[in-house]
Design a protein around this motif. Structure first.
Motif, PDB file in Angstrom:
ATOM      1  N   VAL A  52     -45.453   3.239-104.157  1.00 14.31           N
ATOM      2  CA  VAL A  52     -45.159   1.810-104.146  1.00 14.31           C
ATOM      3  C   VAL A  52     -46.046   1.176-103.093  1.00 14.31           C
ATOM      4  O   VAL A  52     -45.937   1.469-101.901  1.00 14.31           O
ATOM      5  CB  VAL A  52     -43.665   1.538-103.840  1.00 14.31           C
ATOM      6  CG1 VAL A  52     -43.394   0.044-103.845  1.00 14.31           C
ATOM      7  CG2 VAL A  52     -42.773   2.273-104.837  1.00 14.31           C
ATOM      8  N   LYS A  53     -46.962   0.328-103.560  1.00 13.26           N
ATOM      9  CA  LYS A  53     -47.928  -0.326-102.682  1.00 13.26           C
ATOM     10  C   LYS A  53     -47.392  -1.697-102.266  1.00 13.26           C
ATOM     11  O   LYS A  53     -46.274  -2.069-102.614  1.00 13.26           O
ATOM     12  CB  LYS A  53     -49.260  -0.500-103.435  1.00 13.26           C
ATOM     13  CG  LYS A  53     -49.802   0.766-104.059  1.00 13.26           C
ATOM     14  CD  LYS A  53     -50.411   1.681-103.063  1.00 13.26           C
ATOM     15  CE  LYS A  53     -51.822   1.241-102.788  1.00 13.26           C
ATOM     16  NZ  LYS A  53     -52.534   2.088-101.874  1.00 13.26           N
ATOM     17  N   SER A  54     -48.208  -2.451-101.561  1.00 11.05           N
ATOM     18  CA  SER A  54     -47.799  -3.793-101.157  1.00 11.05           C
ATOM     19  C   SER A  54     -47.519  -4.647-102.383  1.00 11.05           C
ATOM     20  O   SER A  54     -48.069  -4.412-103.463  1.00 11.05           O
ATOM     21  CB  SER A  54     -48.894  -4.447-100.306  1.00 11.05           C
ATOM     22  OG  SER A  54     -50.082  -4.553-101.045  1.00 11.05           O
ATOM     23  N   GLU A  55     -46.649  -5.592-102.211  1.00  8.10           N
ATOM     24  CA  GLU A  55     -46.245  -6.495-103.300  1.00  8.10           C
ATOM     25  C   GLU A  55     -45.655  -5.725-104.482  1.00  8.10           C
ATOM     26  O   GLU A  55     -45.754  -6.153-105.623  1.00  8.10           O
ATOM     27  CB  GLU A  55     -47.418  -7.364-103.743  1.00  8.10           C
ATOM     28  CG  GLU A  55     -47.978  -8.230-102.624  1.00  8.10           C
ATOM     29  CD  GLU A  55     -49.263  -8.937-103.008  1.00  8.10           C
ATOM     30  OE1 GLU A  55     -49.634  -8.914-104.200  1.00  8.10           O
ATOM     31  OE2 GLU A  55     -49.895  -9.511-102.108  1.00  8.10           O
ATOM     32  N   VAL A 103     -42.476   6.828-103.651  1.00  8.64           N
ATOM     33  CA  VAL A 103     -42.640   6.858-102.206  1.00  8.64           C
ATOM     34  C   VAL A 103     -43.457   5.629-101.815  1.00  8.64           C
ATOM     35  O   VAL A 103     -44.378   5.236-102.526  1.00  8.64           O
ATOM     36  CB  VAL A 103     -43.307   8.172-101.728  1.00  8.64           C
ATOM     37  CG1 VAL A 103     -44.703   8.309-102.300  1.00  8.64           C
ATOM     38  CG2 VAL A 103     -43.328   8.265-100.216  1.00  8.64           C
ATOM     39  N   HIS A 104     -43.084   4.992-100.717  1.00  9.38           N
ATOM     40  CA  HIS A 104     -43.808   3.813-100.249  1.00  9.38           C
ATOM     41  C   HIS A 104     -45.087   4.238 -99.533  1.00  9.38           C
ATOM     42  O   HIS A 104     -45.094   5.229 -98.790  1.00  9.38           O
ATOM     43  CB  HIS A 104     -42.936   2.980 -99.317  1.00  9.38           C
ATOM     44  CG  HIS A 104     -41.866   2.234-100.046  1.00  9.38           C
ATOM     45  ND1 HIS A 104     -42.034   0.957-100.503  1.00  9.38           N
ATOM     46  CD2 HIS A 104     -40.622   2.611-100.424  1.00  9.38           C
ATOM     47  CE1 HIS A 104     -40.944   0.562-101.128  1.00  9.38           C
ATOM     48  NE2 HIS A 104     -40.055   1.547-101.094  1.00  9.38           N
ATOM     49  N   SER A 105     -46.147   3.495 -99.747  1.00  5.68           N
ATOM     50  CA  SER A 105     -47.430   3.816 -99.115  1.00  5.68           C
ATOM     51  C   SER A 105     -47.297   3.796 -97.595  1.00  5.68           C
ATOM     52  O   SER A 105     -47.937   4.598 -96.908  1.00  5.68           O
ATOM     53  CB  SER A 105     -48.523   2.855 -99.580  1.00  5.68           C
ATOM     54  OG  SER A 105     -48.182   1.525 -99.269  1.00  5.68           O
ATOM     55  N   ILE A 108     -46.146   7.176 -96.487  1.00  7.79           N
ATOM     56  CA  ILE A 108     -47.241   8.148 -96.517  1.00  7.79           C
ATOM     57  C   ILE A 108     -48.124   7.945 -95.280  1.00  7.79           C
ATOM     58  O   ILE A 108     -48.492   8.902 -94.600  1.00  7.79           O
ATOM     59  CB  ILE A 108     -48.070   8.036 -97.808  1.00  7.79           C
ATOM     60  CG1 ILE A 108     -47.209   8.398 -99.025  1.00  7.79           C
ATOM     61  CG2 ILE A 108     -49.310   8.924 -97.735  1.00  7.79           C
ATOM     62  CD1 ILE A 108     -47.875   8.134-100.367  1.00  7.79           C
ATOM     63  N   GLY A 109     -48.435   6.696 -94.973  1.00  2.92           N
ATOM     64  CA  GLY A 109     -49.228   6.400 -93.778  1.00  2.92           C
ATOM     65  C   GLY A 109     -48.556   6.916 -92.520  1.00  2.92           C
ATOM     66  O   GLY A 109     -49.209   7.460 -91.624  1.00  2.92           O
ATOM     67  N   GLY A 110     -47.245   6.782 -92.450  1.00  2.06           N
ATOM     68  CA  GLY A 110     -46.499   7.295 -91.300  1.00  2.06           C
ATOM     69  C   GLY A 110     -46.582   8.808 -91.195  1.00  2.06           C
ATOM     70  O   GLY A 110     -46.714   9.369 -90.097  1.00  2.06           O
ATOM     71  N   MET A 111     -46.533   9.492 -92.338  1.00  3.21           N
ATOM     72  CA  MET A 111     -46.658  10.956 -92.345  1.00  3.21           C
ATOM     73  C   MET A 111     -48.038  11.378 -91.870  1.00  3.21           C
ATOM     74  O   MET A 111     -48.179  12.348 -91.115  1.00  3.21           O
ATOM     75  CB  MET A 111     -46.400  11.511 -93.748  1.00  3.21           C
ATOM     76  CG  MET A 111     -44.990  11.392 -94.224  1.00  3.21           C
ATOM     77  SD  MET A 111     -44.870  12.047 -95.921  1.00  3.21           S
ATOM     78  CE  MET A 111     -43.561  11.035 -96.566  1.00  3.21           C
TER      79      MET A 111
END
Length: 158
Positions: A52-55, A103-105, A108-111
């Motif tokens: 799930v990306k922005s917007e 999963v929200h992008s 993933i960035g946090g991981m």
């Protein structure tokens, strides 16, 4: 497996070995038509996961995007490719075993941030500069002042 050089349909496996702590199999192949050699990787995919990306846009999970981002952050840091592969595989495994189909992008960035924090402080700051959208030098300074060098994985020069 289609040859990346001549697009011939058949290739012969010359060597197979486990990699990434057994999470993948690396295969050396040779094209039956042109004779070129190339490497492929086989990995387990438990299910189709959407990111799930922005917007609220959605796209299929793509391991290669994480690999590319981590590689850019780790560039010229002298970090073994195997350690980078282990980091990416660990993130993928965490996503796939979560039981969720989406999963929200940002997660993933946090991981990736968590993994890079341990792997290499410079790579961590590089990734954070993009992930957190640093716009001025003071953003780097403020963030870098909170970072402790726990990974020490790098060391390579410019």
């Amino acid at each position: 497996m289609r040859c990346p050089f001549c697009a011939h349909e058949n290739s012969q496996v010359k060597d197979s070995r486990p990699t990434e702590d057994g999470a993948a199999i690396r295969r050396r192949r040779q094209c039956e038509s042109c004779g070129a050699r190339f490497t492929t990787f086989e990995r387990i995919q438990l299910r189709d996961i959407m990111v799930v990306k922005s917007e609220n846009r959605r796209e299929p999970f793509n391991r290669a995007k994480i690999e590319k981002s981590v590689a850019v952050a780790c560039r010229k840091r002298g970090i073994d490719q195997e350690r980078i592969d282990q980091l990416v595989s660990g993130i993928q495994r965490q996503i796939e075993t979560s039981g969720e189909n989406e999963v929200h992008s940002r997660d993933i960035g946090g991981m990736v941030m968590d993994g890079l924090r341990v792997l290499d402080s410079v790579a961590y700051i590089r990734f954070a500069s993009v992930y957190r959208d640093f716009s001025e030098a003071k953003d780097f300074e403020e963030f870098a002042s909170t970072v402790k060098d726990v990974g020490g994985g790098g060391g390579g020069g410019a």
